[in-house]
Structures are given as structure tokens and as C-alpha cells.
Design a protein around this motif. Sequence first.
Motif, PDB file in Angstrom:
ATOM      1  N   ARG A 156       0.894  -1.342   0.071  1.00  0.00           N
ATOM      2  CA  ARG A 156       0.049  -0.092   0.008  1.00  0.00           C
ATOM      3  C   ARG A 156       0.872   1.179  -0.028  1.00  0.00           C
ATOM      4  N   GLN A 157       0.554   2.212  -0.846  1.00  0.00           N
ATOM      5  CA  GLN A 157       1.606   3.304  -0.880  1.00  0.00           C
ATOM      6  C   GLN A 157       0.732   4.624  -1.168  1.00  0.00           C
ATOM      7  N   ARG A 158       1.327   5.761  -0.731  1.00  0.00           N
ATOM      8  CA  ARG A 158       0.807   6.981  -1.267  1.00  0.00           C
ATOM      9  C   ARG A 158       1.465   7.399  -2.551  1.00  0.00           C
ATOM     10  N   HIS A 159       0.731   7.703  -3.446  1.00  0.00           N
ATOM     11  CA  HIS A 159       1.083   7.977  -4.800  1.00  0.00           C
ATOM     12  C   HIS A 159       0.436   8.980  -5.467  1.00  0.00           C
ATOM     13  N   ASP A 160       0.961  10.284  -5.720  1.00  0.00           N
ATOM     14  CA  ASP A 160       0.257  11.251  -6.394  1.00  0.00           C
ATOM     15  C   ASP A 160      -0.865  11.773  -5.450  1.00  0.00           C
ATOM     16  N   GLY A 161      -0.577  11.821  -4.101  1.00  0.00           N
ATOM     17  CA  GLY A 161      -1.558  12.382  -3.172  1.00  0.00           C
ATOM     18  C   GLY A 161      -2.339  11.471  -2.929  1.00  0.00           C
ATOM     19  N   ALA A 162      -2.883   9.969  -3.475  1.00  0.00           N
ATOM     20  CA  ALA A 162      -3.853   9.362  -3.142  1.00  0.00           C
ATOM     21  C   ALA A 162      -3.424   7.827  -2.710  1.00  0.00           C
ATOM     22  N   GLU A 163      -3.947   7.153  -2.126  1.00  0.00           N
ATOM     23  CA  GLU A 163      -3.841   5.865  -1.568  1.00  0.00           C
ATOM     24  C   GLU A 163      -3.860   4.868  -2.803  1.00  0.00           C
ATOM     25  N   SER A 164      -2.894   4.015  -3.149  1.00  0.00           N
ATOM     26  CA  SER A 164      -2.793   3.344  -4.133  1.00  0.00           C
ATOM     27  C   SER A 164      -2.126   1.894  -3.834  1.00  0.00           C
ATOM     28  N   ILE A 165      -2.469   0.882  -4.282  1.00  0.00           N
ATOM     29  CA  ILE A 165      -1.958  -0.304  -4.178  1.00  0.00           C
ATOM     30  C   ILE A 165      -0.995  -0.818  -5.261  1.00  0.00           C
ATOM     31  N   LEU A 166       0.160  -1.119  -5.039  1.00  0.00           N
ATOM     32  CA  LEU A 166       1.170  -1.533  -6.107  1.00  0.00           C
ATOM     33  C   LEU A 166       1.484  -2.959  -6.055  1.00  0.00           C
ATOM     34  N   PHE A 167       1.288  -3.831  -7.009  1.00  0.00           N
ATOM     35  CA  PHE A 167       1.283  -5.147  -7.245  1.00  0.00           C
ATOM     36  C   PHE A 167       2.618  -5.269  -8.093  1.00  0.00           C
ATOM     37  N   THR A 168       3.671  -5.920  -7.651  1.00  0.00           N
ATOM     38  CA  THR A 168       4.675  -6.303  -8.328  1.00  0.00           C
ATOM     39  C   THR A 168       4.859  -7.733  -8.662  1.00  0.00           C
ATOM     40  N   ILE A 169       5.082  -8.079  -9.994  1.00  0.00           N
ATOM     41  CA  ILE A 169       5.227  -9.482 -10.324  1.00  0.00           C
ATOM     42  C   ILE A 169       6.624  -9.508 -10.840  1.00  0.00           C
ATOM     43  N   ARG A 170       7.567 -10.277 -10.294  1.00  0.00           N
ATOM     44  CA  ARG A 170       8.929 -10.361 -10.783  1.00  0.00           C
ATOM     45  C   ARG A 170       9.308 -11.839 -11.093  1.00  0.00           C
ATOM     46  N   ASP A 171       9.849 -12.123 -12.226  1.00  0.00           N
ATOM     47  CA  ASP A 171      10.209 -13.381 -12.720  1.00  0.00           C
ATOM     48  C   ASP A 171      11.728 -13.594 -12.772  1.00  0.00           C
ATOM     49  N   THR A 172      12.160 -14.719 -12.921  1.00  0.00           N
ATOM     50  CA  THR A 172      13.554 -14.893 -13.149  1.00  0.00           C
ATOM     51  C   THR A 172      13.607 -15.749 -14.722  1.00  0.00           C
ATOM     52  N   GLY A 173      12.697 -15.398 -15.595  1.00  0.00           N
ATOM     53  CA  GLY A 173      12.465 -16.234 -16.914  1.00  0.00           C
ATOM     54  C   GLY A 173      13.468 -15.795 -17.973  1.00  0.00           C
ATOM     55  N   ILE A 174      12.876 -16.078 -19.226  1.00  0.00           N
ATOM     56  CA  ILE A 174      13.459 -15.787 -20.403  1.00  0.00           C
ATOM     57  C   ILE A 174      13.510 -14.240 -20.833  1.00  0.00           C
TER      58      ILE A 174
END
Lengths: 180, 566
Positions: free
Chosen positions: B216-234
Motif C-alpha cells: 500500500r503506497q501514497r502515490h500522487d496524493g492518493a492511496e494506491s496498491i502496487l502489485f509487483t510481479i517479478r520472474d527469473t524467466g527468459i
Amino acid sequence: MKGVVFSEFIEMVEDKFSPEIADRIIDQADLPSGGAYTTVGTYDHAEILSLVGCLSNETSITPGDLVQAFGSYLFSRFHTAHPSFFTGMNSAFDFLGKVEDYIHVEVRKLYPDAELPSLECEAPDTNQLRMTYRSKRPFAALAEGLIRGCVAHFEEDIDIAVEDLSDGAGTAARFVLIRN
Amino acid sequence: MNELEILRRRLEREKKARQAAESIAEEKTRAIFEANRGLQRLNESLEETVLQRTAELIDARDLAVEANRAKSAFLASMSHELRTPLNAIIGYSEMLLEEARESEAQRQFREDLGSIQSAGRHLLSLINDILDLSKIEARKMELFFERFDIRGMIDEVVTTIAPLAEKNKNRLIVTCPDDIGTMKSDLTKVRQSLFNVLSNACKFTANGEIELVAERQRHDGAESILFTIRDTGIGMTEEQLAKVFDAFAQADSSSTRHFGGTGLGLTITRNFCQLLNGRIYASSKQGEGSVFHIRLPATPAQPSAVPEPAADPAPAQAPRTVLVIDDDPAARDLICRNLARQGVRAITADGGLDGLHAAREQQPDAILLDVLMPRMDGWSVLTALKTEPALAEIPVVMVSMLEDREMAFSLGATDYLTKPVDKEKLQAILDRHCQPHTARSVLIIDDEPAVRDRFRHILSKQGWQVTTADNGAAGLAALADAQPDLILLDLIMPEMDGFEVIAQLRRDARWRDVPVVVVTAKNLTVEDRLRLNGAVQKLVRKTDSGLSELPAILGDVFPAEEPAAD
């Protein structure tokens, strides 16, 4: 031929010679127009030849010299009436080189029925300009006068050699201008 | 005198010249006037031509709009038509597979059935993708904002994606703070977005790691949810990355053949994120892996026009109660969460003695019991439970890391679960052992025989008494014969549709209180939802996953057994 040429001619005669001579040659020439010229009208070129002939009789100056003198006079009048054509023009070669492609083009826009002479130019080097005049009408001398008027206007030291290309008819000539 | 005469003649000439000039001017004026009139006429005819062309263009546009509308309608109805037989194929293959398992039929036969089912599911997902995109393009995609628990949503996505991750021997790591709380968004679209990106990560990674981080982050003055999907693929080259979100442009056209899918997943995801006022962006390095970020507002920026659905009506009866005995707080929490989602009330105890105490006090409907606990282990608790008459009848499900079924059953346990607890298995076990004492009756109203069969199969296994009707009118007739405890209702049916059935039920005092669960393949519009709002208990999507959740949903509607008559 455009009326401006006639009215300028009469004015020149009145100015350089006298109103009496102007009146007399108009009378003698017995012109279809009666000599009542307006710049916006169009008249038979033969009238100017008649007027020049009569003036020659009056003044004992050859018609060729008269026409040439009129050419020079006409150039100075042209400069007074249309200064815009001189913007950015720095020499006689500059100006003469643009007569065919610039001035004649503009004239045709205003007078689509105007019958203009052709004036081919070539410049073998920077100090030489060869101009070939061809027309349906015998005004090579008028062209020469205009060229001389131009050279005088820019106050340049230019020699002008004239070569007749029409067996004295005055409908074609080559002018070779060499700048000293 | 002579001079005067000359001047007179000159004046005469000037006069004539002036008159000539005037007549020339007049002539020119007339010519200009005529030319102007000509221009004006030309202008008018041009305007007429423009008007005519505009009318033609409007006609052509209307035709195109109409054709496009017809195309969208065709696509929507076609995909419904396509999904109906597909659902039947998947459903029947599932049923056969289950029976084949039970009858220990030949292995080859089971594998073939499995192939039919997985091919069917794959085809269904392709059709869904294409339908989604056509809806997005037709601007028909509707949003349905609701407040939901982020952690719960992620757990669900992870459960779904886990088999995909395992397929390529990938390790799935989820990082989500416990206090991340809730967000208000379109749950289905958020879930699908995460699923799309994660399933891509699984596809393009082998023997690697896939990490999902939620913050959960504050971004541009509003509450936002940041989902990060990281892989070790090709990973991807710059060119591939540049068009990774474009429709019909998979990173490598050969990857369609190699990795499968329509290649529309990320296009759809980007559109979803934009619809939800968020965005998705990615970075990647060939050979090293990719990182996708999805940032969504925690609440919609503007109050959504879609009204929030009324809260579920409070269950008329107390929910089923399950006692969870486990010394590990995390394990307790996880199970409780799962139970809550199934509409089950959970009570907890952190040790054997406390557990016994709670069992005596609360008389739960079932007990989930950990084996390895300090002081008093699960076996001792089980033995104690079974020796106390007041508690002996309560079903006990042993939950352990160890496979020790025989011991469990020999000591009287009802069932056995291994940790980590599988949501589905837990649900199935509870449904099996926490049944209402008296058989309840359900009326299934659906025009598709395959769906009726499937429901009958699922529900009769759980002890429901099933009657069926193939349209609304037949359903109402059946209702007049015998009033069921529950109605499962399809919306789109010939003769009398589901909406009409609901309207009639609400008009009749006898039937007004019969709970209705709508099961539909129709994508509900806002208007549809408003028509249903308050009139139905639950809405089940006629999809594979929707149907498999049916028992749990019915558990919600019918949370507890009737209070014992005695």
C-alpha cells in the motif's frame, strides 16, 4: 498595346518638347483613338509608330533614337510607379535577369490579354549578360531604351552592344551587356 | 489664342479618355460582378455537395455503427453459445473423471478424460479472452466496484496459479503485509489482471522464481496498491518489451505455438488497469527475467456511478461453527481465513487443554485438530474428545504435516488433512461432515440438461433432495407442488426467464422467502444487478470455478443446521 505606354509617350513629348508639339503630332497622326489615351485602355501599337514618325518629322531626330529615348524615360517612370519591383535588386544584371520570369509573370496576372515580348537571358560569366528580344511588334529599340534606362538607374559602367536579328524590322535583337 | 486652342483640345482628349476609362471601369465592374456571382453559385453548389456528402457519410457511419453493434451482439451471443457446450464438455468430463477415480478404472482412460477436461478449460479461457477484448473494444466492459480484502484476493489468485507455477518447477514467493487491508475496486478484474501477469510469468520461467509483492503506497496524493510481479524467466528484448501490451503481437509470433494462449492476456490486463484508473508497466532484460508493476487506486478516484450492492442479508440462522486447535498462530489464521470465506464461524484454541475446554463450552459442528503440539498433542486431545460422550459425536479432522492417516482413523478421527491446508479439500471435508441433519430440498431451474445433471450430481452427493425444471414456467409449477428449501435459478431461458421467475416469486407470499441462488453465464449489466439486488441470496457464475464453489456458496446461504428439535 497597353494605354500606359501611350499616355507616358504623350507626357514625355509634352515634357521634353512642348505641349504644342504633342498637340500637333496627335493632329498629324490622325489616330483612330483621336489621341485620347487612358492608362486602363488598350490601343493599336501602330498608333505609337505613327506618333513617333510624326515626332521625328517635327524634331528631325530619327524614329529609332526617339523610341530608344522613350524607353529610357519609360524605365524611370516604371521605377516611380512600381517601386516594389525593385526591392532586393542591387544591379542592372539582377533586374534584367528577372524581367522575363518575374515582371512579365506579374503583368500577365493583371492583364491576361497582354502580348508581351520574350526576353531570353544568359550569363556566360558574372560580368556578361546576353539578352535576346523577340516580339510580334517592332520595338527592339524600345527594349534597348529600357535596358539603357535600367543601367542608368543602377549607375553602373556597362557597355551595351546591339545585334539586329530581324533584318532591320526591329522585331528581334540581341543585347550583349558587359560590365567594366 | 493658339495656346488656348491647344489646351481646349487637350481637355477634349482628356475628357474622351476619362469617358473611355469610365466605360472600361464599368465593363470591368460588371465582369467582376459576374465573376462574383459565378463564384457565389459555385460556393452554393459546393455547400450543397458538402451537405450531400456529409449526409452520405453519416449514413455510412450509421451503417458501420449498426454493423459493429450487430458484430458485438453476435460475438457476445456466439461466445455464450460456445461456452454452453464447452461447459457441458468440461462438466461431464469432470464427473466421469471422478467416477473413474472412484471405480479405479484403467489409468489410460483417466488420463484421456483429464486431457479432454484440460483442453476444454484451455479453449474456454481463449474464448473468454476474445470476448473480453471484444467487449473492451466495443466499450461495453462494465465495472462493478466493491470493497474487498486484498490479502484474501491474493490468496485466491495464488491458489489458482500454484499448479501453473509447479508445472515448470518454479518457486512462488508472495510478500503481502498482514495489515494491507482492503481496497475498493472491481474484484474480478483485479484478480484477472494479477492472474494474467502471473500466468505469463509461470509460462516464460522454468526452474526459477516468481515473486508477487503487494504494497500500500501514497502515490500522487492518493492511496494506491502496487502489485509487483517479478520472474527469473527468459525476459524480453527492448523491441519485444515495446509491444508487449499490444493486441495480437506476442513477443515472438512463434511463442503462440510454443507457449500457447491468445496473447491477449496483457492487452486485456492493460485495458482493465486503465478502466480502473490505474496502470501497468514493465521492465525486462533478455535472459534475466521481467518485472511487471500494476498500480491501482485503493478507492476509485470519483464516486462510481454503480451503486454498491446491498450487504448480504444476515443469515437467518447461526453459521456453522468449527473449532480450530493449533499452537501455530499462522496456521490458525490461515485456516480461519479459509473458513470465513466458506461462511463458517471459526473459534480457536492454541493448545489441547484449551481446545477441550472450548469444545465443551461451544459445542462446535466440527473440530480441526493439529497433531504436533507442546504439552498435549493432537492424539491425546482426539482420545479425550472421543471418550467424552457430549463431545464424541463431533467430527474431528486431523491436520498435520505428517501423513498418518491410519493412526488418525484408528483413534476415531473423521478425516485427515495435510498442511498446507488445501482450500478445496477443507471445503469438501466440511461439506461432507458438517451437513444439515435433515435432507434439504433444492429446485434447479435451468434449460440446459447438462447443467441440471451436473448440479444434481454435485448436490445429491451432499445430501440434497433435488428436483429440476427446464424453464421458468415449469419451475413455478414444480414450486406449487412442493416448496423447496432453495431455488437454483438460471437467468436466460426460453418461455419464462429467470428475471420473470424472481418477479413472480416476490409477488407470491408463499414463496417470497424461499432463498434464490442465481447461476448464470450471462455477464450482468448494472441494470441486471439492480433488478436482482435484494431479490437473490447469491450469484454464481456458470464457469468452471464458479460451479466448483457452489457447495461453499450454498453453505453461506444455509449456514447452519436447523436447531435440533429435541
